[in-house]
Design a protein around this motif. Structure first.
Motif, PDB file in Angstrom:
ATOM      1  N   ARG A  69       0.830  -1.213   0.000  1.00 30.90           N
ATOM      2  CA  ARG A  69       0.000   0.000   0.000  1.00 30.90           C
ATOM      3  C   ARG A  69       0.866   1.266   0.000  1.00 30.90           C
ATOM      4  N   VAL A  80      -1.668  11.512  -2.720  1.00 31.88           N
ATOM      5  CA  VAL A  80      -2.654  10.909  -1.817  1.00 31.88           C
ATOM      6  C   VAL A  80      -1.998  10.513  -0.503  1.00 31.88           C
ATOM      7  N   ASN A  84      -3.742  12.255   2.627  1.00 33.35           N
ATOM      8  CA  ASN A  84      -4.603  11.395   3.437  1.00 33.35           C
ATOM      9  C   ASN A  84      -3.888  10.080   3.738  1.00 33.35           C
ATOM     10  N   GLU A  87      -5.488   6.501   4.267  1.00 33.02           N
ATOM     11  CA  GLU A  87      -5.983   5.684   3.169  1.00 33.02           C
ATOM     12  C   GLU A  87      -5.096   4.462   2.930  1.00 33.02           C
ATOM     13  N   LEU A  90      -6.696   1.860   5.415  1.00 28.31           N
ATOM     14  CA  LEU A  90      -8.142   1.685   5.414  1.00 28.31           C
ATOM     15  C   LEU A  90      -8.610   1.008   4.125  1.00 28.31           C
ATOM     16  N   TYR A  93      -8.745  -1.962  -0.374  1.00 27.11           N
ATOM     17  CA  TYR A  93      -7.325  -1.930  -0.696  1.00 27.11           C
ATOM     18  C   TYR A  93      -7.115  -1.979  -2.211  1.00 27.11           C
TER      19      TYR A  93
END
Length: 282
Positions: A69, A80, A84, A87, A90, A93
């Motif tokens: 990730r 991103v 954030n 993310e 969370l 995925y």
């Protein structure tokens, strides 16, 4: 001759209310479950504590998801990651980078090898990585098959008779394309069997780092060339001489060459089954 394959597979197997079971998630989980059964077999054969495979599984799951990730956002969507960061952890995925997963896994295995229990049972970093790449190769085959079921990471247009027409991909035109996901899945399956044979032949006599080196050279060497057959994942790659996947594969291959050469300069030799392993220089 084969006709073009019309690929119209539903990525969702079934759903109950808002809960759904998808092919990608199922194949991802199966890769871990089958892989850990293989690791249990390896631990038994080499007289390592089988209970350690539970700890190893936790290290692997966390490292794979977090590494993949973070790698995806760092390499492909850095804006991103900084706007954030939650993310990353969370669901859902969407977006997993294999290069990020590789860094995460290697880091977690180094931490695993530093445990007191690992040191007492001679589970060194290279001993663990040489065995874990067997199941990582199998996991890679499962994940790329999951990408195929999702009709994502598609190839470039082609007229080869085995080309796929991805009917459920709304991003690109529905024309015959290279099934790049299938190429990578089959390549991972081949190296899985090669590494399993290699370990089964040598077991504790495996030169430390040799299987890790073979894995990195094979997987990322082929990845470099497969990228020529794939659509770029993000627009900014169109202006680059090599895309992100290729640029990240080069250091991975070089690292593989280093470990492979190093392993045969300091091979492990066991004089007797009960003796302590000793290193000799050739």
């Amino acid at each position: 001759m084969l006709q073009y394959v019309i690929w119209d597979v539903n990525p969702e197997i079934f759903h109950i209310g808002s809960f759904s079971v998808r092919w990608y998630g199922l194949l991802f989980a199966l890769g871990f479950l089958i892989g850990m059964q293989i690791m249990t077999y390896i631990f038994k054969k080499e007289n390592k504590p089988v209970a350690d495979t539970d700890t190893l599984l936790i290290y692997m799951v966390v490292a794979t998801i977090l590494g993949a990730r973070i790698g995806h956002f760092l390499f492909y969507e850095p804006e991103v990651l900084f706007k954030n960061p939650l993310e990353v952890i969370l669901p859902p995925y969407r977006g997993l980078a294999s290069h990020g997963a590789t860094v995460g896994i290697l880091t977690s295995l180094w931490l695993y090898s530093r445990r007191k229990e690992s040191r007492l049972t001679n589970q060194s970093f290279l001993w663990v990585t040489d065995r874990i790449v067997i199941v990582v190769a199998l996991g890679g085959a499962s994940i790329r098959l999951g990408n195929l079921m999702n009709s994502e990471i598609v190839g470039r247009p082609t007229d080869v008779p085995w080309a796929f027409v991805f009917m459920n991909n709304s991003e690109y035109a529905k024309i015959p394309r290279h099934p790049a996901q299938l190429y990578e899945s089959l390549s991972c399956l081949v190296i899985f069997f090669v590494l399993l044979w290699f370990w089964n032949h040598y077991k504790e006599r495996t030169p430390r780092g040799s299987m890790l080196g073979i894995f990195l050279i094979w997987v990322f060497g082929l990845r470099f060339f497969y990228e020529y057959l794939k659509e770029n994942q993000v627009p900014f790659e169109d202006s680059l001489p090599l895309n992100v996947g290729q640029l990240l594969s080069i250091p991975a291959v070089l690292m593989g060459i280093y470990f492979l050469v190093r392993s045969y300069r300091t091979p492990v030799v066991l004089a007797e089954p009960d003796d302590t392993p000793k290193k000799v220089r050739s």
